[in-house]
Motif scaffolding. Structure first.
Motif, PDB file in Angstrom:
ATOM      1  N   VAL A  59       1.152  -1.316   0.042  1.00 11.69           N
ATOM      2  CA  VAL A  59       0.079  -0.058   0.216  1.00 11.69           C
ATOM      3  C   VAL A  59       0.724   0.946   0.318  1.00 11.69           C
ATOM      4  O   VAL A  59       1.395   0.868   1.061  1.00 11.69           O
ATOM      5  CB  VAL A  59      -0.779  -0.002   0.863  1.00 11.69           C
ATOM      6  CG1 VAL A  59      -1.088   1.611   1.138  1.00 11.69           C
ATOM      7  CG2 VAL A  59      -2.016  -1.225   1.524  1.00 11.69           C
ATOM      8  N   VAL A  60       0.400   1.675  -1.151  1.00 11.26           N
ATOM      9  CA  VAL A  60       1.204   3.491  -1.248  1.00 11.26           C
ATOM     10  C   VAL A  60       0.788   4.812  -0.852  1.00 11.26           C
ATOM     11  O   VAL A  60      -0.972   4.107  -1.355  1.00 11.26           O
ATOM     12  CB  VAL A  60       2.567   3.325  -2.344  1.00 11.26           C
ATOM     13  CG1 VAL A  60       2.879   2.359  -2.187  1.00 11.26           C
ATOM     14  CG2 VAL A  60       1.395   3.002  -3.724  1.00 11.26           C
ATOM     15  N   ASN A  61       0.950   5.876  -0.525  1.00 13.85           N
ATOM     16  CA  ASN A  61       0.292   6.993  -0.786  1.00 13.85           C
ATOM     17  C   ASN A  61      -0.297   7.565  -1.730  1.00 13.85           C
ATOM     18  O   ASN A  61      -1.012   7.562  -2.823  1.00 13.85           O
ATOM     19  CB  ASN A  61       0.755   7.780   0.761  1.00 13.85           C
ATOM     20  CG  ASN A  61       0.695   7.321   1.569  1.00 13.85           C
ATOM     21  OD1 ASN A  61      -0.364   6.886   2.314  1.00 13.85           O
ATOM     22  ND2 ASN A  61       1.571   7.363   2.821  1.00 13.85           N
ATOM     23  N   THR A  62       0.544   7.920  -2.498  1.00 13.74           N
ATOM     24  CA  THR A  62       0.407   7.861  -4.203  1.00 13.74           C
ATOM     25  C   THR A  62       1.644   7.067  -5.033  1.00 13.74           C
ATOM     26  O   THR A  62       2.284   6.544  -4.656  1.00 13.74           O
ATOM     27  CB  THR A  62       1.058   9.313  -4.143  1.00 13.74           C
ATOM     28  OG1 THR A  62       2.521   9.255  -4.191  1.00 13.74           O
ATOM     29  CG2 THR A  62       0.811  10.503  -3.366  1.00 13.74           C
ATOM     30  N   LEU A  63       1.754   7.710  -6.570  1.00 11.71           N
ATOM     31  CA  LEU A  63       2.682   6.786  -7.389  1.00 11.71           C
ATOM     32  C   LEU A  63       4.097   6.978  -7.086  1.00 11.71           C
ATOM     33  O   LEU A  63       4.600   5.898  -7.264  1.00 11.71           O
ATOM     34  CB  LEU A  63       1.344   7.003  -8.814  1.00 11.71           C
ATOM     35  CG  LEU A  63       1.136   6.457  -9.580  1.00 11.71           C
ATOM     36  CD1 LEU A  63       0.044   6.760 -10.889  1.00 11.71           C
ATOM     37  CD2 LEU A  63       1.031   5.368  -9.254  1.00 11.71           C
TER      38      LEU A  63
END
Length: 72
Positions: A59-63
């Motif tokens: 899971v990441v916040n942004t690309l």
């Protein structure tokens, strides 16, 4: 279409499916045993994971977080 493409790849462990929708993007990867990344800038975020019972590998916040992300 995705399943046809997957059948043509020689190494499934070289695939990472990136998406913002747990119910489509991530579910496809989860069901096909493909590494997945949920990007939280779209439809779903990490709070939705337990509610929907669809589990991304990462899971990441942004690309942009993927630029320096360690997938090991």
């Amino acid at each position: 279409m995705w399943l046809r493409l997957l059948g043509r790849l020689e190494k499934e462990d070289e695939i990472i499916l990136i998406g913002d929708n747990l119910e489509t993007d991530i579910k496809l990867g989860y069901e096909q045993n493909i590494e997945t990344v949920l990007v939280q800038t779209g439809v779903h975020n990490k709070e939705d994971i337990e509610r929907l019972k669809i589990y991304p590998t990462h899971v990441v916040n942004t690309l942009m977080d993927l630029v320096d992300y360690n997938f090991d």
